[in-house]
Design a protein around this motif. Structure first.
Motif, short mmCIF file in Angstrom:
data_model
loop_
_atom_site.label_atom_id
_atom_site.label_comp_id
_atom_site.label_asym_id
_atom_site.label_seq_id
_atom_site.Cartn_x
_atom_site.Cartn_y
_atom_site.Cartn_z
N ALA A 58 0.85 -1.19 0.00
CA ALA A 58 0.00 0.00 0.00
C ALA A 58 0.89 1.24 0.00
O ALA A 58 1.32 1.70 1.06
N PRO A 59 1.20 1.79 -1.18
CA PRO A 59 2.05 2.99 -1.25
C PRO A 59 1.43 4.16 -0.49
O PRO A 59 0.23 4.40 -0.57
N THR A 60 2.28 4.88 0.24
CA THR A 60 1.79 5.99 1.07
C THR A 60 2.54 7.30 0.82
O THR A 60 2.13 8.34 1.34
N ARG A 61 3.62 7.27 0.05
CA ARG A 61 4.45 8.46 -0.11
C ARG A 61 3.86 9.42 -1.14
O ARG A 61 2.93 9.08 -1.87
N ALA A 62 4.46 10.60 -1.21
CA ALA A 62 3.98 11.63 -2.13
C ALA A 62 4.00 11.14 -3.57
O ALA A 62 4.90 10.39 -3.97
N GLY A 63 3.00 11.55 -4.36
CA GLY A 63 3.00 11.27 -5.78
C GLY A 63 4.03 12.13 -6.49
O GLY A 63 4.66 13.02 -5.90
#
Length: 307
Positions: A284-289
């Motif tokens: 589940a990616p959570t970092r800035a786009g």
């Protein structure tokens, strides 16, 4: 687990190593130079001296560990001969490590690419194997060699990274677009700028590599993609605004003149899904786009600093 990591001091490797250490794993990192060895040792990882084209050292590194993450790659795009040779070096590395792991059910996770899997408007999925005659033929061939190791008792998986792996210190495609913009005084996009490229933050990518070495099934294709398709015209707009220069369309026939080799693929509409990867491993990616990361400004420091 004790994990051998090639490319451990690189842009992605330097995120993967602390990700593994933070999860309680031990890391043995491949280091070619004294500076790379020192950087690895400072993280708490163990150091294995060797190089990507030294298959003996690669086998030795893989011999005493519980799994391998192979990130090192010679990114030489100066001409097609260099591109092919880079792919051949990578293939020999995969084969050497695979020989060492054969029959052990230990994991071998490699970094591959998500470009060239499919053309058209539908997103590429993990089920796509790509066109063996495309510009990414070497990567696709090497991936098939990796998947074949599953039949030899290697828990092999391939993380197909988005072409834009972004974050502080990125020297990849977005950094090349910024360099071209500085050189030409124009932030360019190809054609009408509607082409889309997938993207992932390097820290999210690091998390996926950890999940893969911990539990990806043998023969898995995984997509390291947080954003399925970022519109490249919008990327050019952000670059232009931060550099204070015009934003203009670059005709496709002039793309290589403006962007260098990147111009050959920058007009692709390459949408890639990671739905199956997320379901399989709980990633589940959570970092800035990408756009938000560009807006932070670290890509636009003094060009002499490598920012």
């Amino acid at each position: 687990m004790r994990v051998f990591v090639t490319g451990a001091s690189g842009f992605i490797g330097s995120a993967v190593v602390p990700e593994l250490l933070g999860a309680g794993h031990e890391v043995l990192g491949l280091a070619r130079s004294d500076s790379s060895a020192a950087a690895l040792a400072a993280t708490g990882a163990s150091v294995h001296r060797g190089s990507l084209d030294d298959t003996v050292s690669l086998r030795a590194g893989a011999a005493g560990v519980d799994g391998v993450i192979h990130l090192a790659y010679r990114h030489d795009f100066s001409d097609m001969a260099a591109v092919e040779e880079s792919a051949n070096i990578d293939l020999r590395a995969i084969e050497a490590i695979g020989e060492e792991l054969a029959g052990s059910d230990r994991p071998l996770v490699i970094a591959s690419g998500a470009l060239g899997l499919r053309t058209g408007s539908e997103p590429a999925t993990e089920a796509d194997m790509g066109d063996p005659a495309s510009f990414a033929a070497g990567r696709r061939r090497n991936e098939q060699a990796l998947f074949a190791l599953a039949e030899r008792g290697v828990r092999s998986s391939s993380v197909r990274l988005a072409p834009t792996v972004h974050g502080a210190g990125d020297q990849g495609f977005v950094a090349m677009m910024i360099t071209a913009a500085r050189e030409h005084g124009v932030s360019g996009y190809v054609g009408d700028g509607s082409g889309r490229w997938p993207a992932v933050h390097r820290l999210d990518a690091a998390g996926l590599f950890r999940l893969a070495v911990e539990g990806a099934p043998a023969g898995s294709a995984l997509h390291g993609v947080a954003e399925e398709g970022v519109v490249m015209g919008e990327v050019a707009e952000v670059i232009g605004r931060h550099l204070g220069i015009p934003v203009e369309s670059i005709a496709p026939e002039r793309a290589m003149e403006h962007f260098g080799f990147l111009g050959a693929v920058l007009s692709l509409d390459a949408v890639v899904s990671s739905t199956l990867t997320r379901e399989l491993l709980g990633w589940a990616p959570t970092r800035a786009g990408l756009i938000a990361d560009l807006e932070e400004g670290h890509y636009f420091g003094d060009p002499a600093s490598g920012a």
